[in-house]
Design a protein around this motif. Structure first.
Motif, PDB file in Angstrom:
ATOM      1  N   TRP A 183       1.181  -1.004   0.071  1.00  0.00           N
ATOM      2  CA  TRP A 183       0.052  -0.043   0.160  1.00  0.00           C
ATOM      3  C   TRP A 183       1.016   1.220   0.376  1.00  0.00           C
ATOM      4  N   ILE A 184       0.460   2.384  -1.056  1.00  0.00           N
ATOM      5  CA  ILE A 184       1.653   3.376  -1.287  1.00  0.00           C
ATOM      6  C   ILE A 184       0.752   4.818  -1.146  1.00  0.00           C
ATOM      7  N   GLY A 185       0.427   4.887   0.349  1.00  0.00           N
ATOM      8  CA  GLY A 185      -0.079   6.510   0.096  1.00  0.00           C
ATOM      9  C   GLY A 185       0.060   7.951  -0.037  1.00  0.00           C
ATOM     10  N   GLY A 186      -0.411   9.057  -0.363  1.00  0.00           N
ATOM     11  CA  GLY A 186       0.107  10.279  -0.514  1.00  0.00           C
ATOM     12  C   GLY A 186       0.425  10.622   1.483  1.00  0.00           C
ATOM     13  N   TYR A 216       3.810   5.219   2.994  1.00  0.00           N
ATOM     14  CA  TYR A 216       3.410   6.783   1.980  1.00  0.00           C
ATOM     15  C   TYR A 216       4.370   7.901   1.710  1.00  0.00           C
ATOM     16  N   THR A 217       4.071   8.286   0.924  1.00  0.00           N
ATOM     17  CA  THR A 217       4.943   9.396   0.297  1.00  0.00           C
ATOM     18  C   THR A 217       5.459  10.789   0.738  1.00  0.00           C
ATOM     19  N   GLY A 218       4.562  10.868   1.558  1.00  0.00           N
ATOM     20  CA  GLY A 218       4.089  12.214   2.176  1.00  0.00           C
ATOM     21  C   GLY A 218       3.527  13.648   1.175  1.00  0.00           C
ATOM     22  N   SER A 219       2.901  12.866   0.338  1.00  0.00           N
ATOM     23  CA  SER A 219       2.955  14.619  -0.779  1.00  0.00           C
ATOM     24  C   SER A 219       2.315  13.897  -1.626  1.00  0.00           C
ATOM     25  N   TRP A 220       1.424  14.678  -2.147  1.00  0.00           N
ATOM     26  CA  TRP A 220       0.721  13.979  -3.496  1.00  0.00           C
ATOM     27  C   TRP A 220       0.918  14.129  -4.922  1.00  0.00           C
ATOM     28  N   GLU A 221       2.428  14.601  -5.100  1.00  0.00           N
ATOM     29  CA  GLU A 221       2.895  14.849  -6.668  1.00  0.00           C
ATOM     30  C   GLU A 221       4.600  14.571  -6.816  1.00  0.00           C
ATOM     31  N   ASN A 222       5.351  13.763  -5.511  1.00  0.00           N
ATOM     32  CA  ASN A 222       6.737  13.013  -6.410  1.00  0.00           C
ATOM     33  C   ASN A 222       6.291  11.782  -6.485  1.00  0.00           C
ATOM     34  N   ALA A 223       6.321  12.396  -7.789  1.00  0.00           N
ATOM     35  CA  ALA A 223       6.019  10.562  -8.813  1.00  0.00           C
ATOM     36  C   ALA A 223       7.843   9.918  -8.131  1.00  0.00           C
ATOM     37  N   ASP A 224       8.697  10.682  -8.114  1.00  0.00           N
ATOM     38  CA  ASP A 224      10.151   9.723  -7.545  1.00  0.00           C
ATOM     39  C   ASP A 224      10.230   9.263  -6.366  1.00  0.00           C
ATOM     40  N   GLU A 225       9.259   9.944  -5.548  1.00  0.00           N
ATOM     41  CA  GLU A 225       8.574   9.032  -3.916  1.00  0.00           C
ATOM     42  C   GLU A 225       8.721   7.572  -4.139  1.00  0.00           C
ATOM     43  N   GLN A 236      11.263  -6.601  -1.468  1.00  0.00           N
ATOM     44  CA  GLN A 236       9.960  -7.371  -0.030  1.00  0.00           C
ATOM     45  C   GLN A 236       9.328  -8.263  -0.762  1.00  0.00           C
ATOM     46  N   GLY A 237       9.301  -7.841  -1.494  1.00  0.00           N
ATOM     47  CA  GLY A 237       8.519  -9.874  -2.336  1.00  0.00           C
ATOM     48  C   GLY A 237       6.879  -9.095  -2.209  1.00  0.00           C
ATOM     49  N   ALA A 238       6.393  -7.036  -2.311  1.00  0.00           N
ATOM     50  CA  ALA A 238       5.161  -7.792  -2.727  1.00  0.00           C
ATOM     51  C   ALA A 238       4.847  -7.481  -4.582  1.00  0.00           C
ATOM     52  N   ASP A 239       4.310  -7.844  -4.883  1.00  0.00           N
ATOM     53  CA  ASP A 239       3.931  -8.196  -6.111  1.00  0.00           C
ATOM     54  C   ASP A 239       2.640  -7.729  -6.837  1.00  0.00           C
ATOM     55  N   VAL A 240       1.546  -6.734  -5.949  1.00  0.00           N
ATOM     56  CA  VAL A 240       0.464  -6.107  -5.889  1.00  0.00           C
ATOM     57  C   VAL A 240       0.295  -5.106  -5.746  1.00  0.00           C
ATOM     58  N   ILE A 241       0.646  -3.964  -5.400  1.00  0.00           N
ATOM     59  CA  ILE A 241       0.976  -3.012  -4.773  1.00  0.00           C
ATOM     60  C   ILE A 241      -0.380  -1.495  -5.298  1.00  0.00           C
ATOM     61  N   LEU A 242      -1.559  -1.659  -4.283  1.00  0.00           N
ATOM     62  CA  LEU A 242      -2.121  -0.199  -4.134  1.00  0.00           C
ATOM     63  C   LEU A 242      -1.988   0.883  -4.256  1.00  0.00           C
ATOM     64  N   SER A 243      -2.141   1.888  -5.384  1.00  0.00           N
ATOM     65  CA  SER A 243      -0.672   3.448  -5.054  1.00  0.00           C
ATOM     66  C   SER A 243      -2.893   4.307  -4.615  1.00  0.00           C
TER      67      SER A 243
END
Length: 320
Positions: A183-186, A216-225, A236-243
């Motif tokens: 899970w990757i949140g902003g 979490y990336t800490g922003s909504w705009e940083n594509a690099d992060e 770490q083994g994740a093959d499905v990630i929700l963004s």
């Protein structure tokens, strides 16, 4: 705020009639003032009748990013013959300026279309109690503000079940033997945390021992992060990630396409990438329509919290 039309006073003068002559009627100073006052009131009332109700929305981001919400809100305003204005901005000082400008310009209704705008609705809602406000995904405890929360938990629960099932399909290229999803949140804010919990509950309903990497990336705009975190979770083994990270999702998707893992995305990932296994659409057009129409019809009570679920939106949308 205009809520009605004052009474129009019509004053008539009595004319004395004689058989052959017509005597002039004298008007006192007091009577002249009353007539002038009545004429002025009549003119003001006529203008009030002609002046439409006015509604403004203040959006976080560009016009393109808010197209769906704008479209729904504009449709509702048009159907009810209200004057409509949409304002967009990407900085806090711009949002504050726009909220204040809408207040000073005399808009009857103002909608903050993002939780980040709530601070300025708190500030100017107190200064302009005659204006009715609504704000999305934030609670504002003022009598002239309706706090509207979008209930997305059910959708994210389903996304969790989908992720858990997909990570077990080891015959699919790119799916490993481990049951790890990401899970990757902003921004790590309450509304996003609630959605993560729904996602996690959905995944664990399918696979109780599943490992969920939450970052979490800490922003909504940083594509690099977004790309950096996605690569780390993949290692770490994740093959499905929700963004759920706004523009950061572009980095997540780029990492998935490069490395061969999969993504569950939101609106910004609508497309034909083979890395996207599921897209969660926000339905912002219907949300914009619902909020503006209900405000204009005085069906959203100030000082309350309203929760919009997909079922509520479906029912309301079909009713119109």
């Amino acid at each position: 705020m205009r809520k009605g039309i004052g009474a129009i006073l019509l004053l008539g003068a009595c004319l004395g009639l004689a058989a052959c002559t017509r005597e002039p009627v004298e008007t006192t100073t007091a009577e002249s003032s009353a007539i002038e006052s009545s004429m002025a009131e009549s003119e003001t009332t006529t203008k009030a009748v002609e002046e439409p109700i006015r509604v403004a929305i203040v959006c976080k981001g560009t016009a393109d990013e808010n197209h769906a919400f704008d479209s729904g809100a504009r449709m509702a305003a048009g159907e009810l013959e209200a004057e409509f204005q949409a304002m967009y901005g990407e900085e806090e000082d711009v949002w504050e300026e726009q909220v204040l400008q809408a207040c000073e310009d005399g808009y009857d209704y103002i909608v903050g279309a993002a939780s980040e705008i709530a601070d300025y609705i708190v500030k100017y809602g107190e200064e302009y109690p005659e204006i009715r406000f609504a704000v999305l995904d934030a609670e504002v405890p003022l009598e002239n503000v309706t706090s509207v929360f979008i209930s997305r938990e059910e959708v994210y629960f389903q996304a969790g079940t989908e992720a858990a099932r997909f990570t077990k399909q080891t015959e699919t290229p790119g799916i490993n033997e481990e049951t790890v999803i990401g899970w990757i949140g902003g921004m790590n804010i309450p509304v996003v945390q609630d959605l993560f919990q729904a996602f996690a509950n959905g995944a664990r309903s399918v696979e109780p021992e599943i490992q969920i990497l939450e970052q979490y990336t800490g922003s909504w705009e940083n594509a690099d992060e977004g790309q950096k975190i996605a690569l780390s979770q993949f290692e770490q083994g994740a093959d499905v990630i929700l963004s759920l990270a706004g523009e950061c999702g572009a980095g997540v998707l780029a990492a998935a396409e490069d490395c061969g893992f999969y993504v569950i995305g939101t609106d910004e990932m609508v497309g034909d990438s083979e890395a996207v296994v599921m897209t969660i659409e926000s339905d912002m057009e219907r949300i914009g329509y619902f909020v503006v129409r209900k405000l204009l019809q005085e069906e959203l009570e100030g000082g309350t919290v309203v929760e919009l679920s997909p079922q509520v939106l479906d029912k309301a949308y079909k009713a119109y």
